[in-house]
Design a protein around this motif. Structure first.
Motif, mmCIF file in Angstrom:
data_model
loop_
_atom_site.group_PDB
_atom_site.id
_atom_site.type_symbol
_atom_site.label_atom_id
_atom_site.label_comp_id
_atom_site.label_asym_id
_atom_site.label_seq_id
_atom_site.Cartn_x
_atom_site.Cartn_y
_atom_site.Cartn_z
ATOM 1 N N ILE A 74 1.047 -1.275 -0.494
ATOM 2 C CA ILE A 74 0.147 0.046 -0.043
ATOM 3 C C ILE A 74 1.125 1.279 0.160
ATOM 4 C CG2 ILE A 74 -0.382 -0.024 1.858
ATOM 5 C CD1 ILE A 74 -3.023 0.745 0.216
ATOM 6 N N GLU A 75 2.026 1.254 0.709
ATOM 7 C CA GLU A 75 2.721 2.152 0.383
ATOM 8 C C GLU A 75 3.402 2.418 -0.502
ATOM 9 O OE1 GLU A 75 3.555 -0.094 4.830
ATOM 10 O OE2 GLU A 75 2.939 -0.416 2.732
ATOM 11 N N ASN A 76 3.686 1.353 -1.873
ATOM 12 C CA ASN A 76 4.114 2.378 -3.061
ATOM 13 C C ASN A 76 3.046 2.251 -3.593
ATOM 14 O OD1 ASN A 76 4.983 0.412 -5.652
ATOM 15 N ND2 ASN A 76 6.446 1.935 -4.765
ATOM 16 N N LEU A 77 1.972 1.784 -3.737
ATOM 17 C CA LEU A 77 0.832 2.211 -4.282
ATOM 18 C C LEU A 77 0.327 4.080 -3.859
ATOM 19 C CD1 LEU A 77 -1.355 1.660 -6.322
ATOM 20 C CD2 LEU A 77 -3.263 1.118 -3.874
ATOM 21 N N CYS A 78 0.889 4.311 -3.032
ATOM 22 C CA CYS A 78 0.172 5.144 -2.452
ATOM 23 C C CYS A 78 1.228 6.264 -3.142
ATOM 24 C CB CYS A 78 0.697 5.929 -1.343
ATOM 25 S SG CYS A 78 -0.680 7.418 -0.100
ATOM 26 N N PHE A 79 2.548 6.406 -2.956
ATOM 27 C CA PHE A 79 3.396 6.919 -3.062
ATOM 28 C C PHE A 79 3.658 6.910 -4.623
ATOM 29 C CE2 PHE A 79 8.136 7.529 -4.760
ATOM 30 C CZ PHE A 79 8.426 8.521 -4.490
ATOM 31 N N ILE A 80 2.989 6.088 -5.467
ATOM 32 C CA ILE A 80 3.257 6.514 -7.202
ATOM 33 C C ILE A 80 1.905 7.178 -7.110
ATOM 34 C CG2 ILE A 80 3.229 4.802 -9.402
ATOM 35 C CD1 ILE A 80 5.786 4.382 -8.186
ATOM 36 N N THR A 81 0.820 6.504 -6.517
ATOM 37 C CA THR A 81 -0.099 7.881 -6.698
ATOM 38 C C THR A 81 0.255 9.388 -6.696
ATOM 39 O OG1 THR A 81 -1.740 5.806 -6.386
ATOM 40 C CG2 THR A 81 -3.327 7.992 -6.458
ATOM 41 N N PHE A 118 -2.482 4.083 4.076
ATOM 42 C CA PHE A 118 -1.224 5.142 4.034
ATOM 43 C C PHE A 118 -1.246 6.370 3.223
ATOM 44 C CE2 PHE A 118 2.828 5.801 1.872
ATOM 45 C CZ PHE A 118 4.098 5.507 3.407
ATOM 46 N N THR A 119 -0.668 7.789 3.868
ATOM 47 C CA THR A 119 -0.657 8.263 3.323
ATOM 48 C C THR A 119 0.891 9.919 3.323
ATOM 49 O OG1 THR A 119 -2.463 8.984 5.575
ATOM 50 C CG2 THR A 119 -1.526 11.307 3.400
ATOM 51 N N CYS A 120 0.127 10.112 1.827
ATOM 52 C CA CYS A 120 1.817 10.961 1.167
ATOM 53 C C CYS A 120 1.049 12.351 1.071
ATOM 54 C CB CYS A 120 2.158 10.192 0.298
ATOM 55 S SG CYS A 120 2.868 8.723 -0.033
ATOM 56 N N GLN A 121 2.019 13.560 1.424
ATOM 57 C CA GLN A 121 2.033 15.029 0.901
ATOM 58 C C GLN A 121 2.754 15.548 1.521
ATOM 59 O OE1 GLN A 121 -0.022 15.767 5.187
ATOM 60 N NE2 GLN A 121 0.185 17.922 4.572
#
Length: 124
Positions: A74-81, A118-121
């Protein structure tokens, strides 16, 4: 005045998991997107879609990225998205703060009921 756009629980059925067995079964992932605009969105005054974020186009982009391949984490999915959305938002002339959250709704963990998020900001 501060302006914020939130997209809540956009669901994409996709291949996500560490094992091949888990990846073989499509599963729901929910995306939450928050855009804090640096300056007022012109569309809030003009009422024209061309002056605002077309969120139908934005979520279509999320689906395209998420379903392009299988993801292990999920970390990679969120980062790429998040990277793709950052580029998309900049391309459409908006600036501010972007928050991308991806929630794996049904991880194979006993008694885990609310999924894993998972969150990216970052600034855009």
């Amino acid at each position: 005045m501060k302006q914020i756009l939130r997209i809540n629980s956009y669901e994409v059925w996709m291949s996500l998991g560490v094992t091949k067995e888990e990846q073989a079964q499509l599963q729901p992932v929910h995306f939450d997107i928050t855009l804090h605009f640096e300056k007022s969105v012109k569309g809030s005054a003009t009422d024209h879609l061309d002056d605002a974020i077309n969120y139908a186009a934005l979520v279509s982009h999320i689906k395209q990225v998420a379903t392009a391949r299988s993801f292990n984490l999920i970390e990679n999915l969120c980062f790429i998205t998040h990277q793709h959305l950052t580029d998309w938002v900049r391309k459409h002339g908006f600036a501010g703060e972007l928050v991308t959250e991806a929630t794996k709704m049904r991880p194979p963990v006993p008694a885990l009921q609310g999924g894993v998020k998972f969150t990216c900001q970052s600034s855009v």
